[in-house]
Motif scaffolding. Structure first.
Motif, PDB file in Angstrom:
ATOM      1  N   GLY A  22      13.758  32.264   1.306  1.00  0.00           N
ATOM      2  CA  GLY A  22      14.494  32.798   2.455  1.00  0.00           C
ATOM      3  C   GLY A  22      13.603  33.254   3.588  1.00  0.00           C
ATOM      4  O   GLY A  22      12.378  33.279   3.470  1.00  0.00           O
ATOM      5  N   THR A  23      14.259  33.614   4.687  1.00  0.00           N
ATOM      6  CA  THR A  23      13.545  34.039   5.877  1.00  0.00           C
ATOM      7  C   THR A  23      13.242  35.534   5.801  1.00  0.00           C
ATOM      8  O   THR A  23      14.004  36.292   5.225  1.00  0.00           O
ATOM      9  CB  THR A  23      14.423  33.763   7.125  1.00  0.00           C
ATOM     10  N   SER A  24      12.132  35.919   6.389  1.00  0.00           N
ATOM     11  CA  SER A  24      11.724  37.317   6.384  1.00  0.00           C
ATOM     12  C   SER A  24      12.512  38.118   7.424  1.00  0.00           C
ATOM     13  O   SER A  24      12.873  37.586   8.480  1.00  0.00           O
ATOM     14  CB  SER A  24      10.239  37.421   6.697  1.00  0.00           C
ATOM     15  N   LEU A  63      11.155  40.199   9.101  1.00  0.00           N
ATOM     16  CA  LEU A  63      10.155  40.482  10.144  1.00  0.00           C
ATOM     17  C   LEU A  63       9.998  39.307  11.103  1.00  0.00           C
ATOM     18  O   LEU A  63       9.118  39.315  11.971  1.00  0.00           O
ATOM     19  CB  LEU A  63       8.790  40.762   9.494  1.00  0.00           C
ATOM     20  N   ALA A  64      10.857  38.282  10.933  1.00  0.00           N
ATOM     21  CA  ALA A  64      10.682  37.046  11.705  1.00  0.00           C
ATOM     22  C   ALA A  64      10.735  37.287  13.214  1.00  0.00           C
ATOM     23  O   ALA A  64      10.121  36.553  13.987  1.00  0.00           O
ATOM     24  CB  ALA A  64      11.724  36.010  11.294  1.00  0.00           C
TER      25      ALA A  64
END
Lengths: 238, 224
Positions: B98-100, B102-103
């Motif tokens: 998955g995506t952070s 903090l992206a």
């Protein structure tokens, strides 16, 4: 470790003051307060592939997928240090100092505003000091603890600057190190080695070679080598 | 005692091998390693002292056998896991889950030039009064260790510990790495360039006039 990735750390200090024993307990949330020493296979980095090229590739893949890095930004960073920022910047400063006594005096007095005006400010060059080589003193720069180096003026440090051999020997036997570069100093010249232990970065102003009277700034720049601005070389004689 | 990175004055290393100026990186993955490290720094999860300490905390075995950028990559992986940005499982599998969150802090290509040009100054206002001026004689603390955190970060090299020196320059007040590396605050204090005579720190100095000059924080120094 807490669920959000932080550690809950506690430590206490105890001591004696004029009124008897005191105890001070500090409790706080920190990502990392105390060093956590592990045997080498317990470090998270040991989970990555052992081949360094694959290790970098794996990290780049994970971080890109997570949205934490942009490969286009990486290209931009690489282009900056491969093509835009390098020893030419430092050579420009040195040639100007050789040509203009007022510029040189200001540079040696307080380098930061002088360099900022030329556009040579940035990461790893926030606090610059320029040290001048004379007949009496030869300056050399090292970072024994890591690899601190004035990036905006010289770019990325060369391999030897980051090597164990340079880091260990430069402070103890600078003349033997200079011999590795084919440089021999006159007997009367003292060596001053600057160990970059803080965020101050040093640039050596090499001695202007003889026979360069009347040369303009551009011609002088060509005589200034990267190594001469670290103090491991001297400027080229025309 | 200090850590493996503190090698100033050590015996046993070989020749220094000069390089021409056109050599910037020594392998295709080196520039990538540099760029990934700089880009991750922009996430704001650590400061420069935390990242230096992470490299120093590599085991002596790893520190010695790793090449320069391998140390950077290893410390980066350790920091990413320590700060929760990446999990051990993700490192082991070589793929993200998955995506952070903090992206939104990701360094954009368009922002690179600005970030590199902006730098990160280490000077801060401080209420610690300067005790020394140029010309003063001082003694350097005899224990080259972090006095607050056992095994913690310090910028006092072992070769200078206990030596007598002369203040040659006052650099203003700077962030104290011994505190900042452990997220205990920036604790800014006066920083000085201190000159040591080579003959006071080495048994076989090359020249009677030689000096080594280090940048040292006021709390590393004792008035004489």
């Amino acid at each position: 470790m807490l669920r959000d990735g932080r550690y809950l750390c506690k430590f206490a200090k105890r001591g004696k003051c004029g009124f008897g024993l005191w105890t001070f307990v500090y409790v706080g949330f920190h990502d990392r307060v105390m060093p956590h020493d592990h045997s080498d296979h317990d470090h998270p980095h040991s989970l990555l592939p052992s081949d360094p090229a694959l290790r970098v590739k794996a990290l780049e893949t994970i971080l890109t997928q997570k949205g934490l890095i942009d490969p286009a930004a990486l290209d931009e960073i690489i282009d900056t240090y491969e093509n835009k920022i390098g020893p030419k910047n430092g050579a420009h400063v040195v040639a100007r100092a050789w040509s203009d006594p007022e510029f040189k005096a200001a540079l040696l007095e307080d380098a930061d505003p002088v360099l900022a005006e030329l556009g040579y400010y940035g990461r790893q060059g926030e606090h610059m000091v320029v040290v001048e080589n004379t007949e009496a003193v030869h300056n050399m720069v090292v970072c024994t603890l890591c690899s601190c180096y004035p990036w905006p003026l010289l770019g990325i440090p060369p391999g030897w600057y980051k090597s164990d051999a340079y880091r260990s020997r430069a402070v103890r036997e600078p003349r033997k190190v200079l011999a590795d570069f084919g440089v021999t100093l006159p007997e009367e010249q003292a060596v001053r080695v600057w160990d970059s232990t803080a965020e101050v970065r040093y640039l050596v102003l090499p001695q202007r070679p003889e026979g360069t009277e009347g040369m303009d700034e551009a011609a002088l720049m060509a005589l200034v080598t990267r190594d001469s601005m670290i103090g491991c070389g001297v400027a080229v004689s025309p | 005692m200090t850590r493996v990175h503190d090698m100033g004055g050590r015996f046993g290393d070989g020749a220094v091998v000069p390089e021409t100026e056109d050599v910037i990186f020594h392998a295709d993955w080196h520039p990538r390693a540099l760029a990934i490290t700089l880009a991750c720094g922009s996430l704001g999860l650590w400061n420069i002292d935390v990242s230096r300490h992470a490299r120093e905390c590599l085991s002596p075995k790893d520190y010695t056998r790793f090449s320069y950028y391998e140390k950077w990559m290893a410390a980066l992986a350790d920091l990413l896991v320590d700060t929760g940005a990446v999990s051990r499982e993700e490192l082991a599998q070589g793929a993200a889950r998955g995506t952070s969150n903090l992206a939104d802090k990701r360094l954009a290509a368009a922002a690179v030039a600005g970030v590199l040009a902006k730098g990160g100054p280490a000077t801060r206002p401080s209420n610690v009064a300067a005790l020394f001026v140029a010309g003063d004689t001082v003694r350097i603390r005899s224990i080259p260790e972090n006095m607050q955190v056992p095994g913690g970060h310090t910028r006092l090299p072992a070769y200078a510990a206990g030596a007598e020196g002369t203040i040659v320059r006052q650099h203003g007040t700077h962030v104290l790495p011994d505190s900042n590396a452990h997220r205990l605050g920036e604790a800014p204090e006066p920083l000085y360039a201190v000159a040591l005579r080579a003959q006071d720190i080495w048994a076989h100095p090359e020249h009677p006039e030689d000096e080594v000059i280090l940048d040292l924080w006021q709390s590393y120094l004792i008035a004489l």
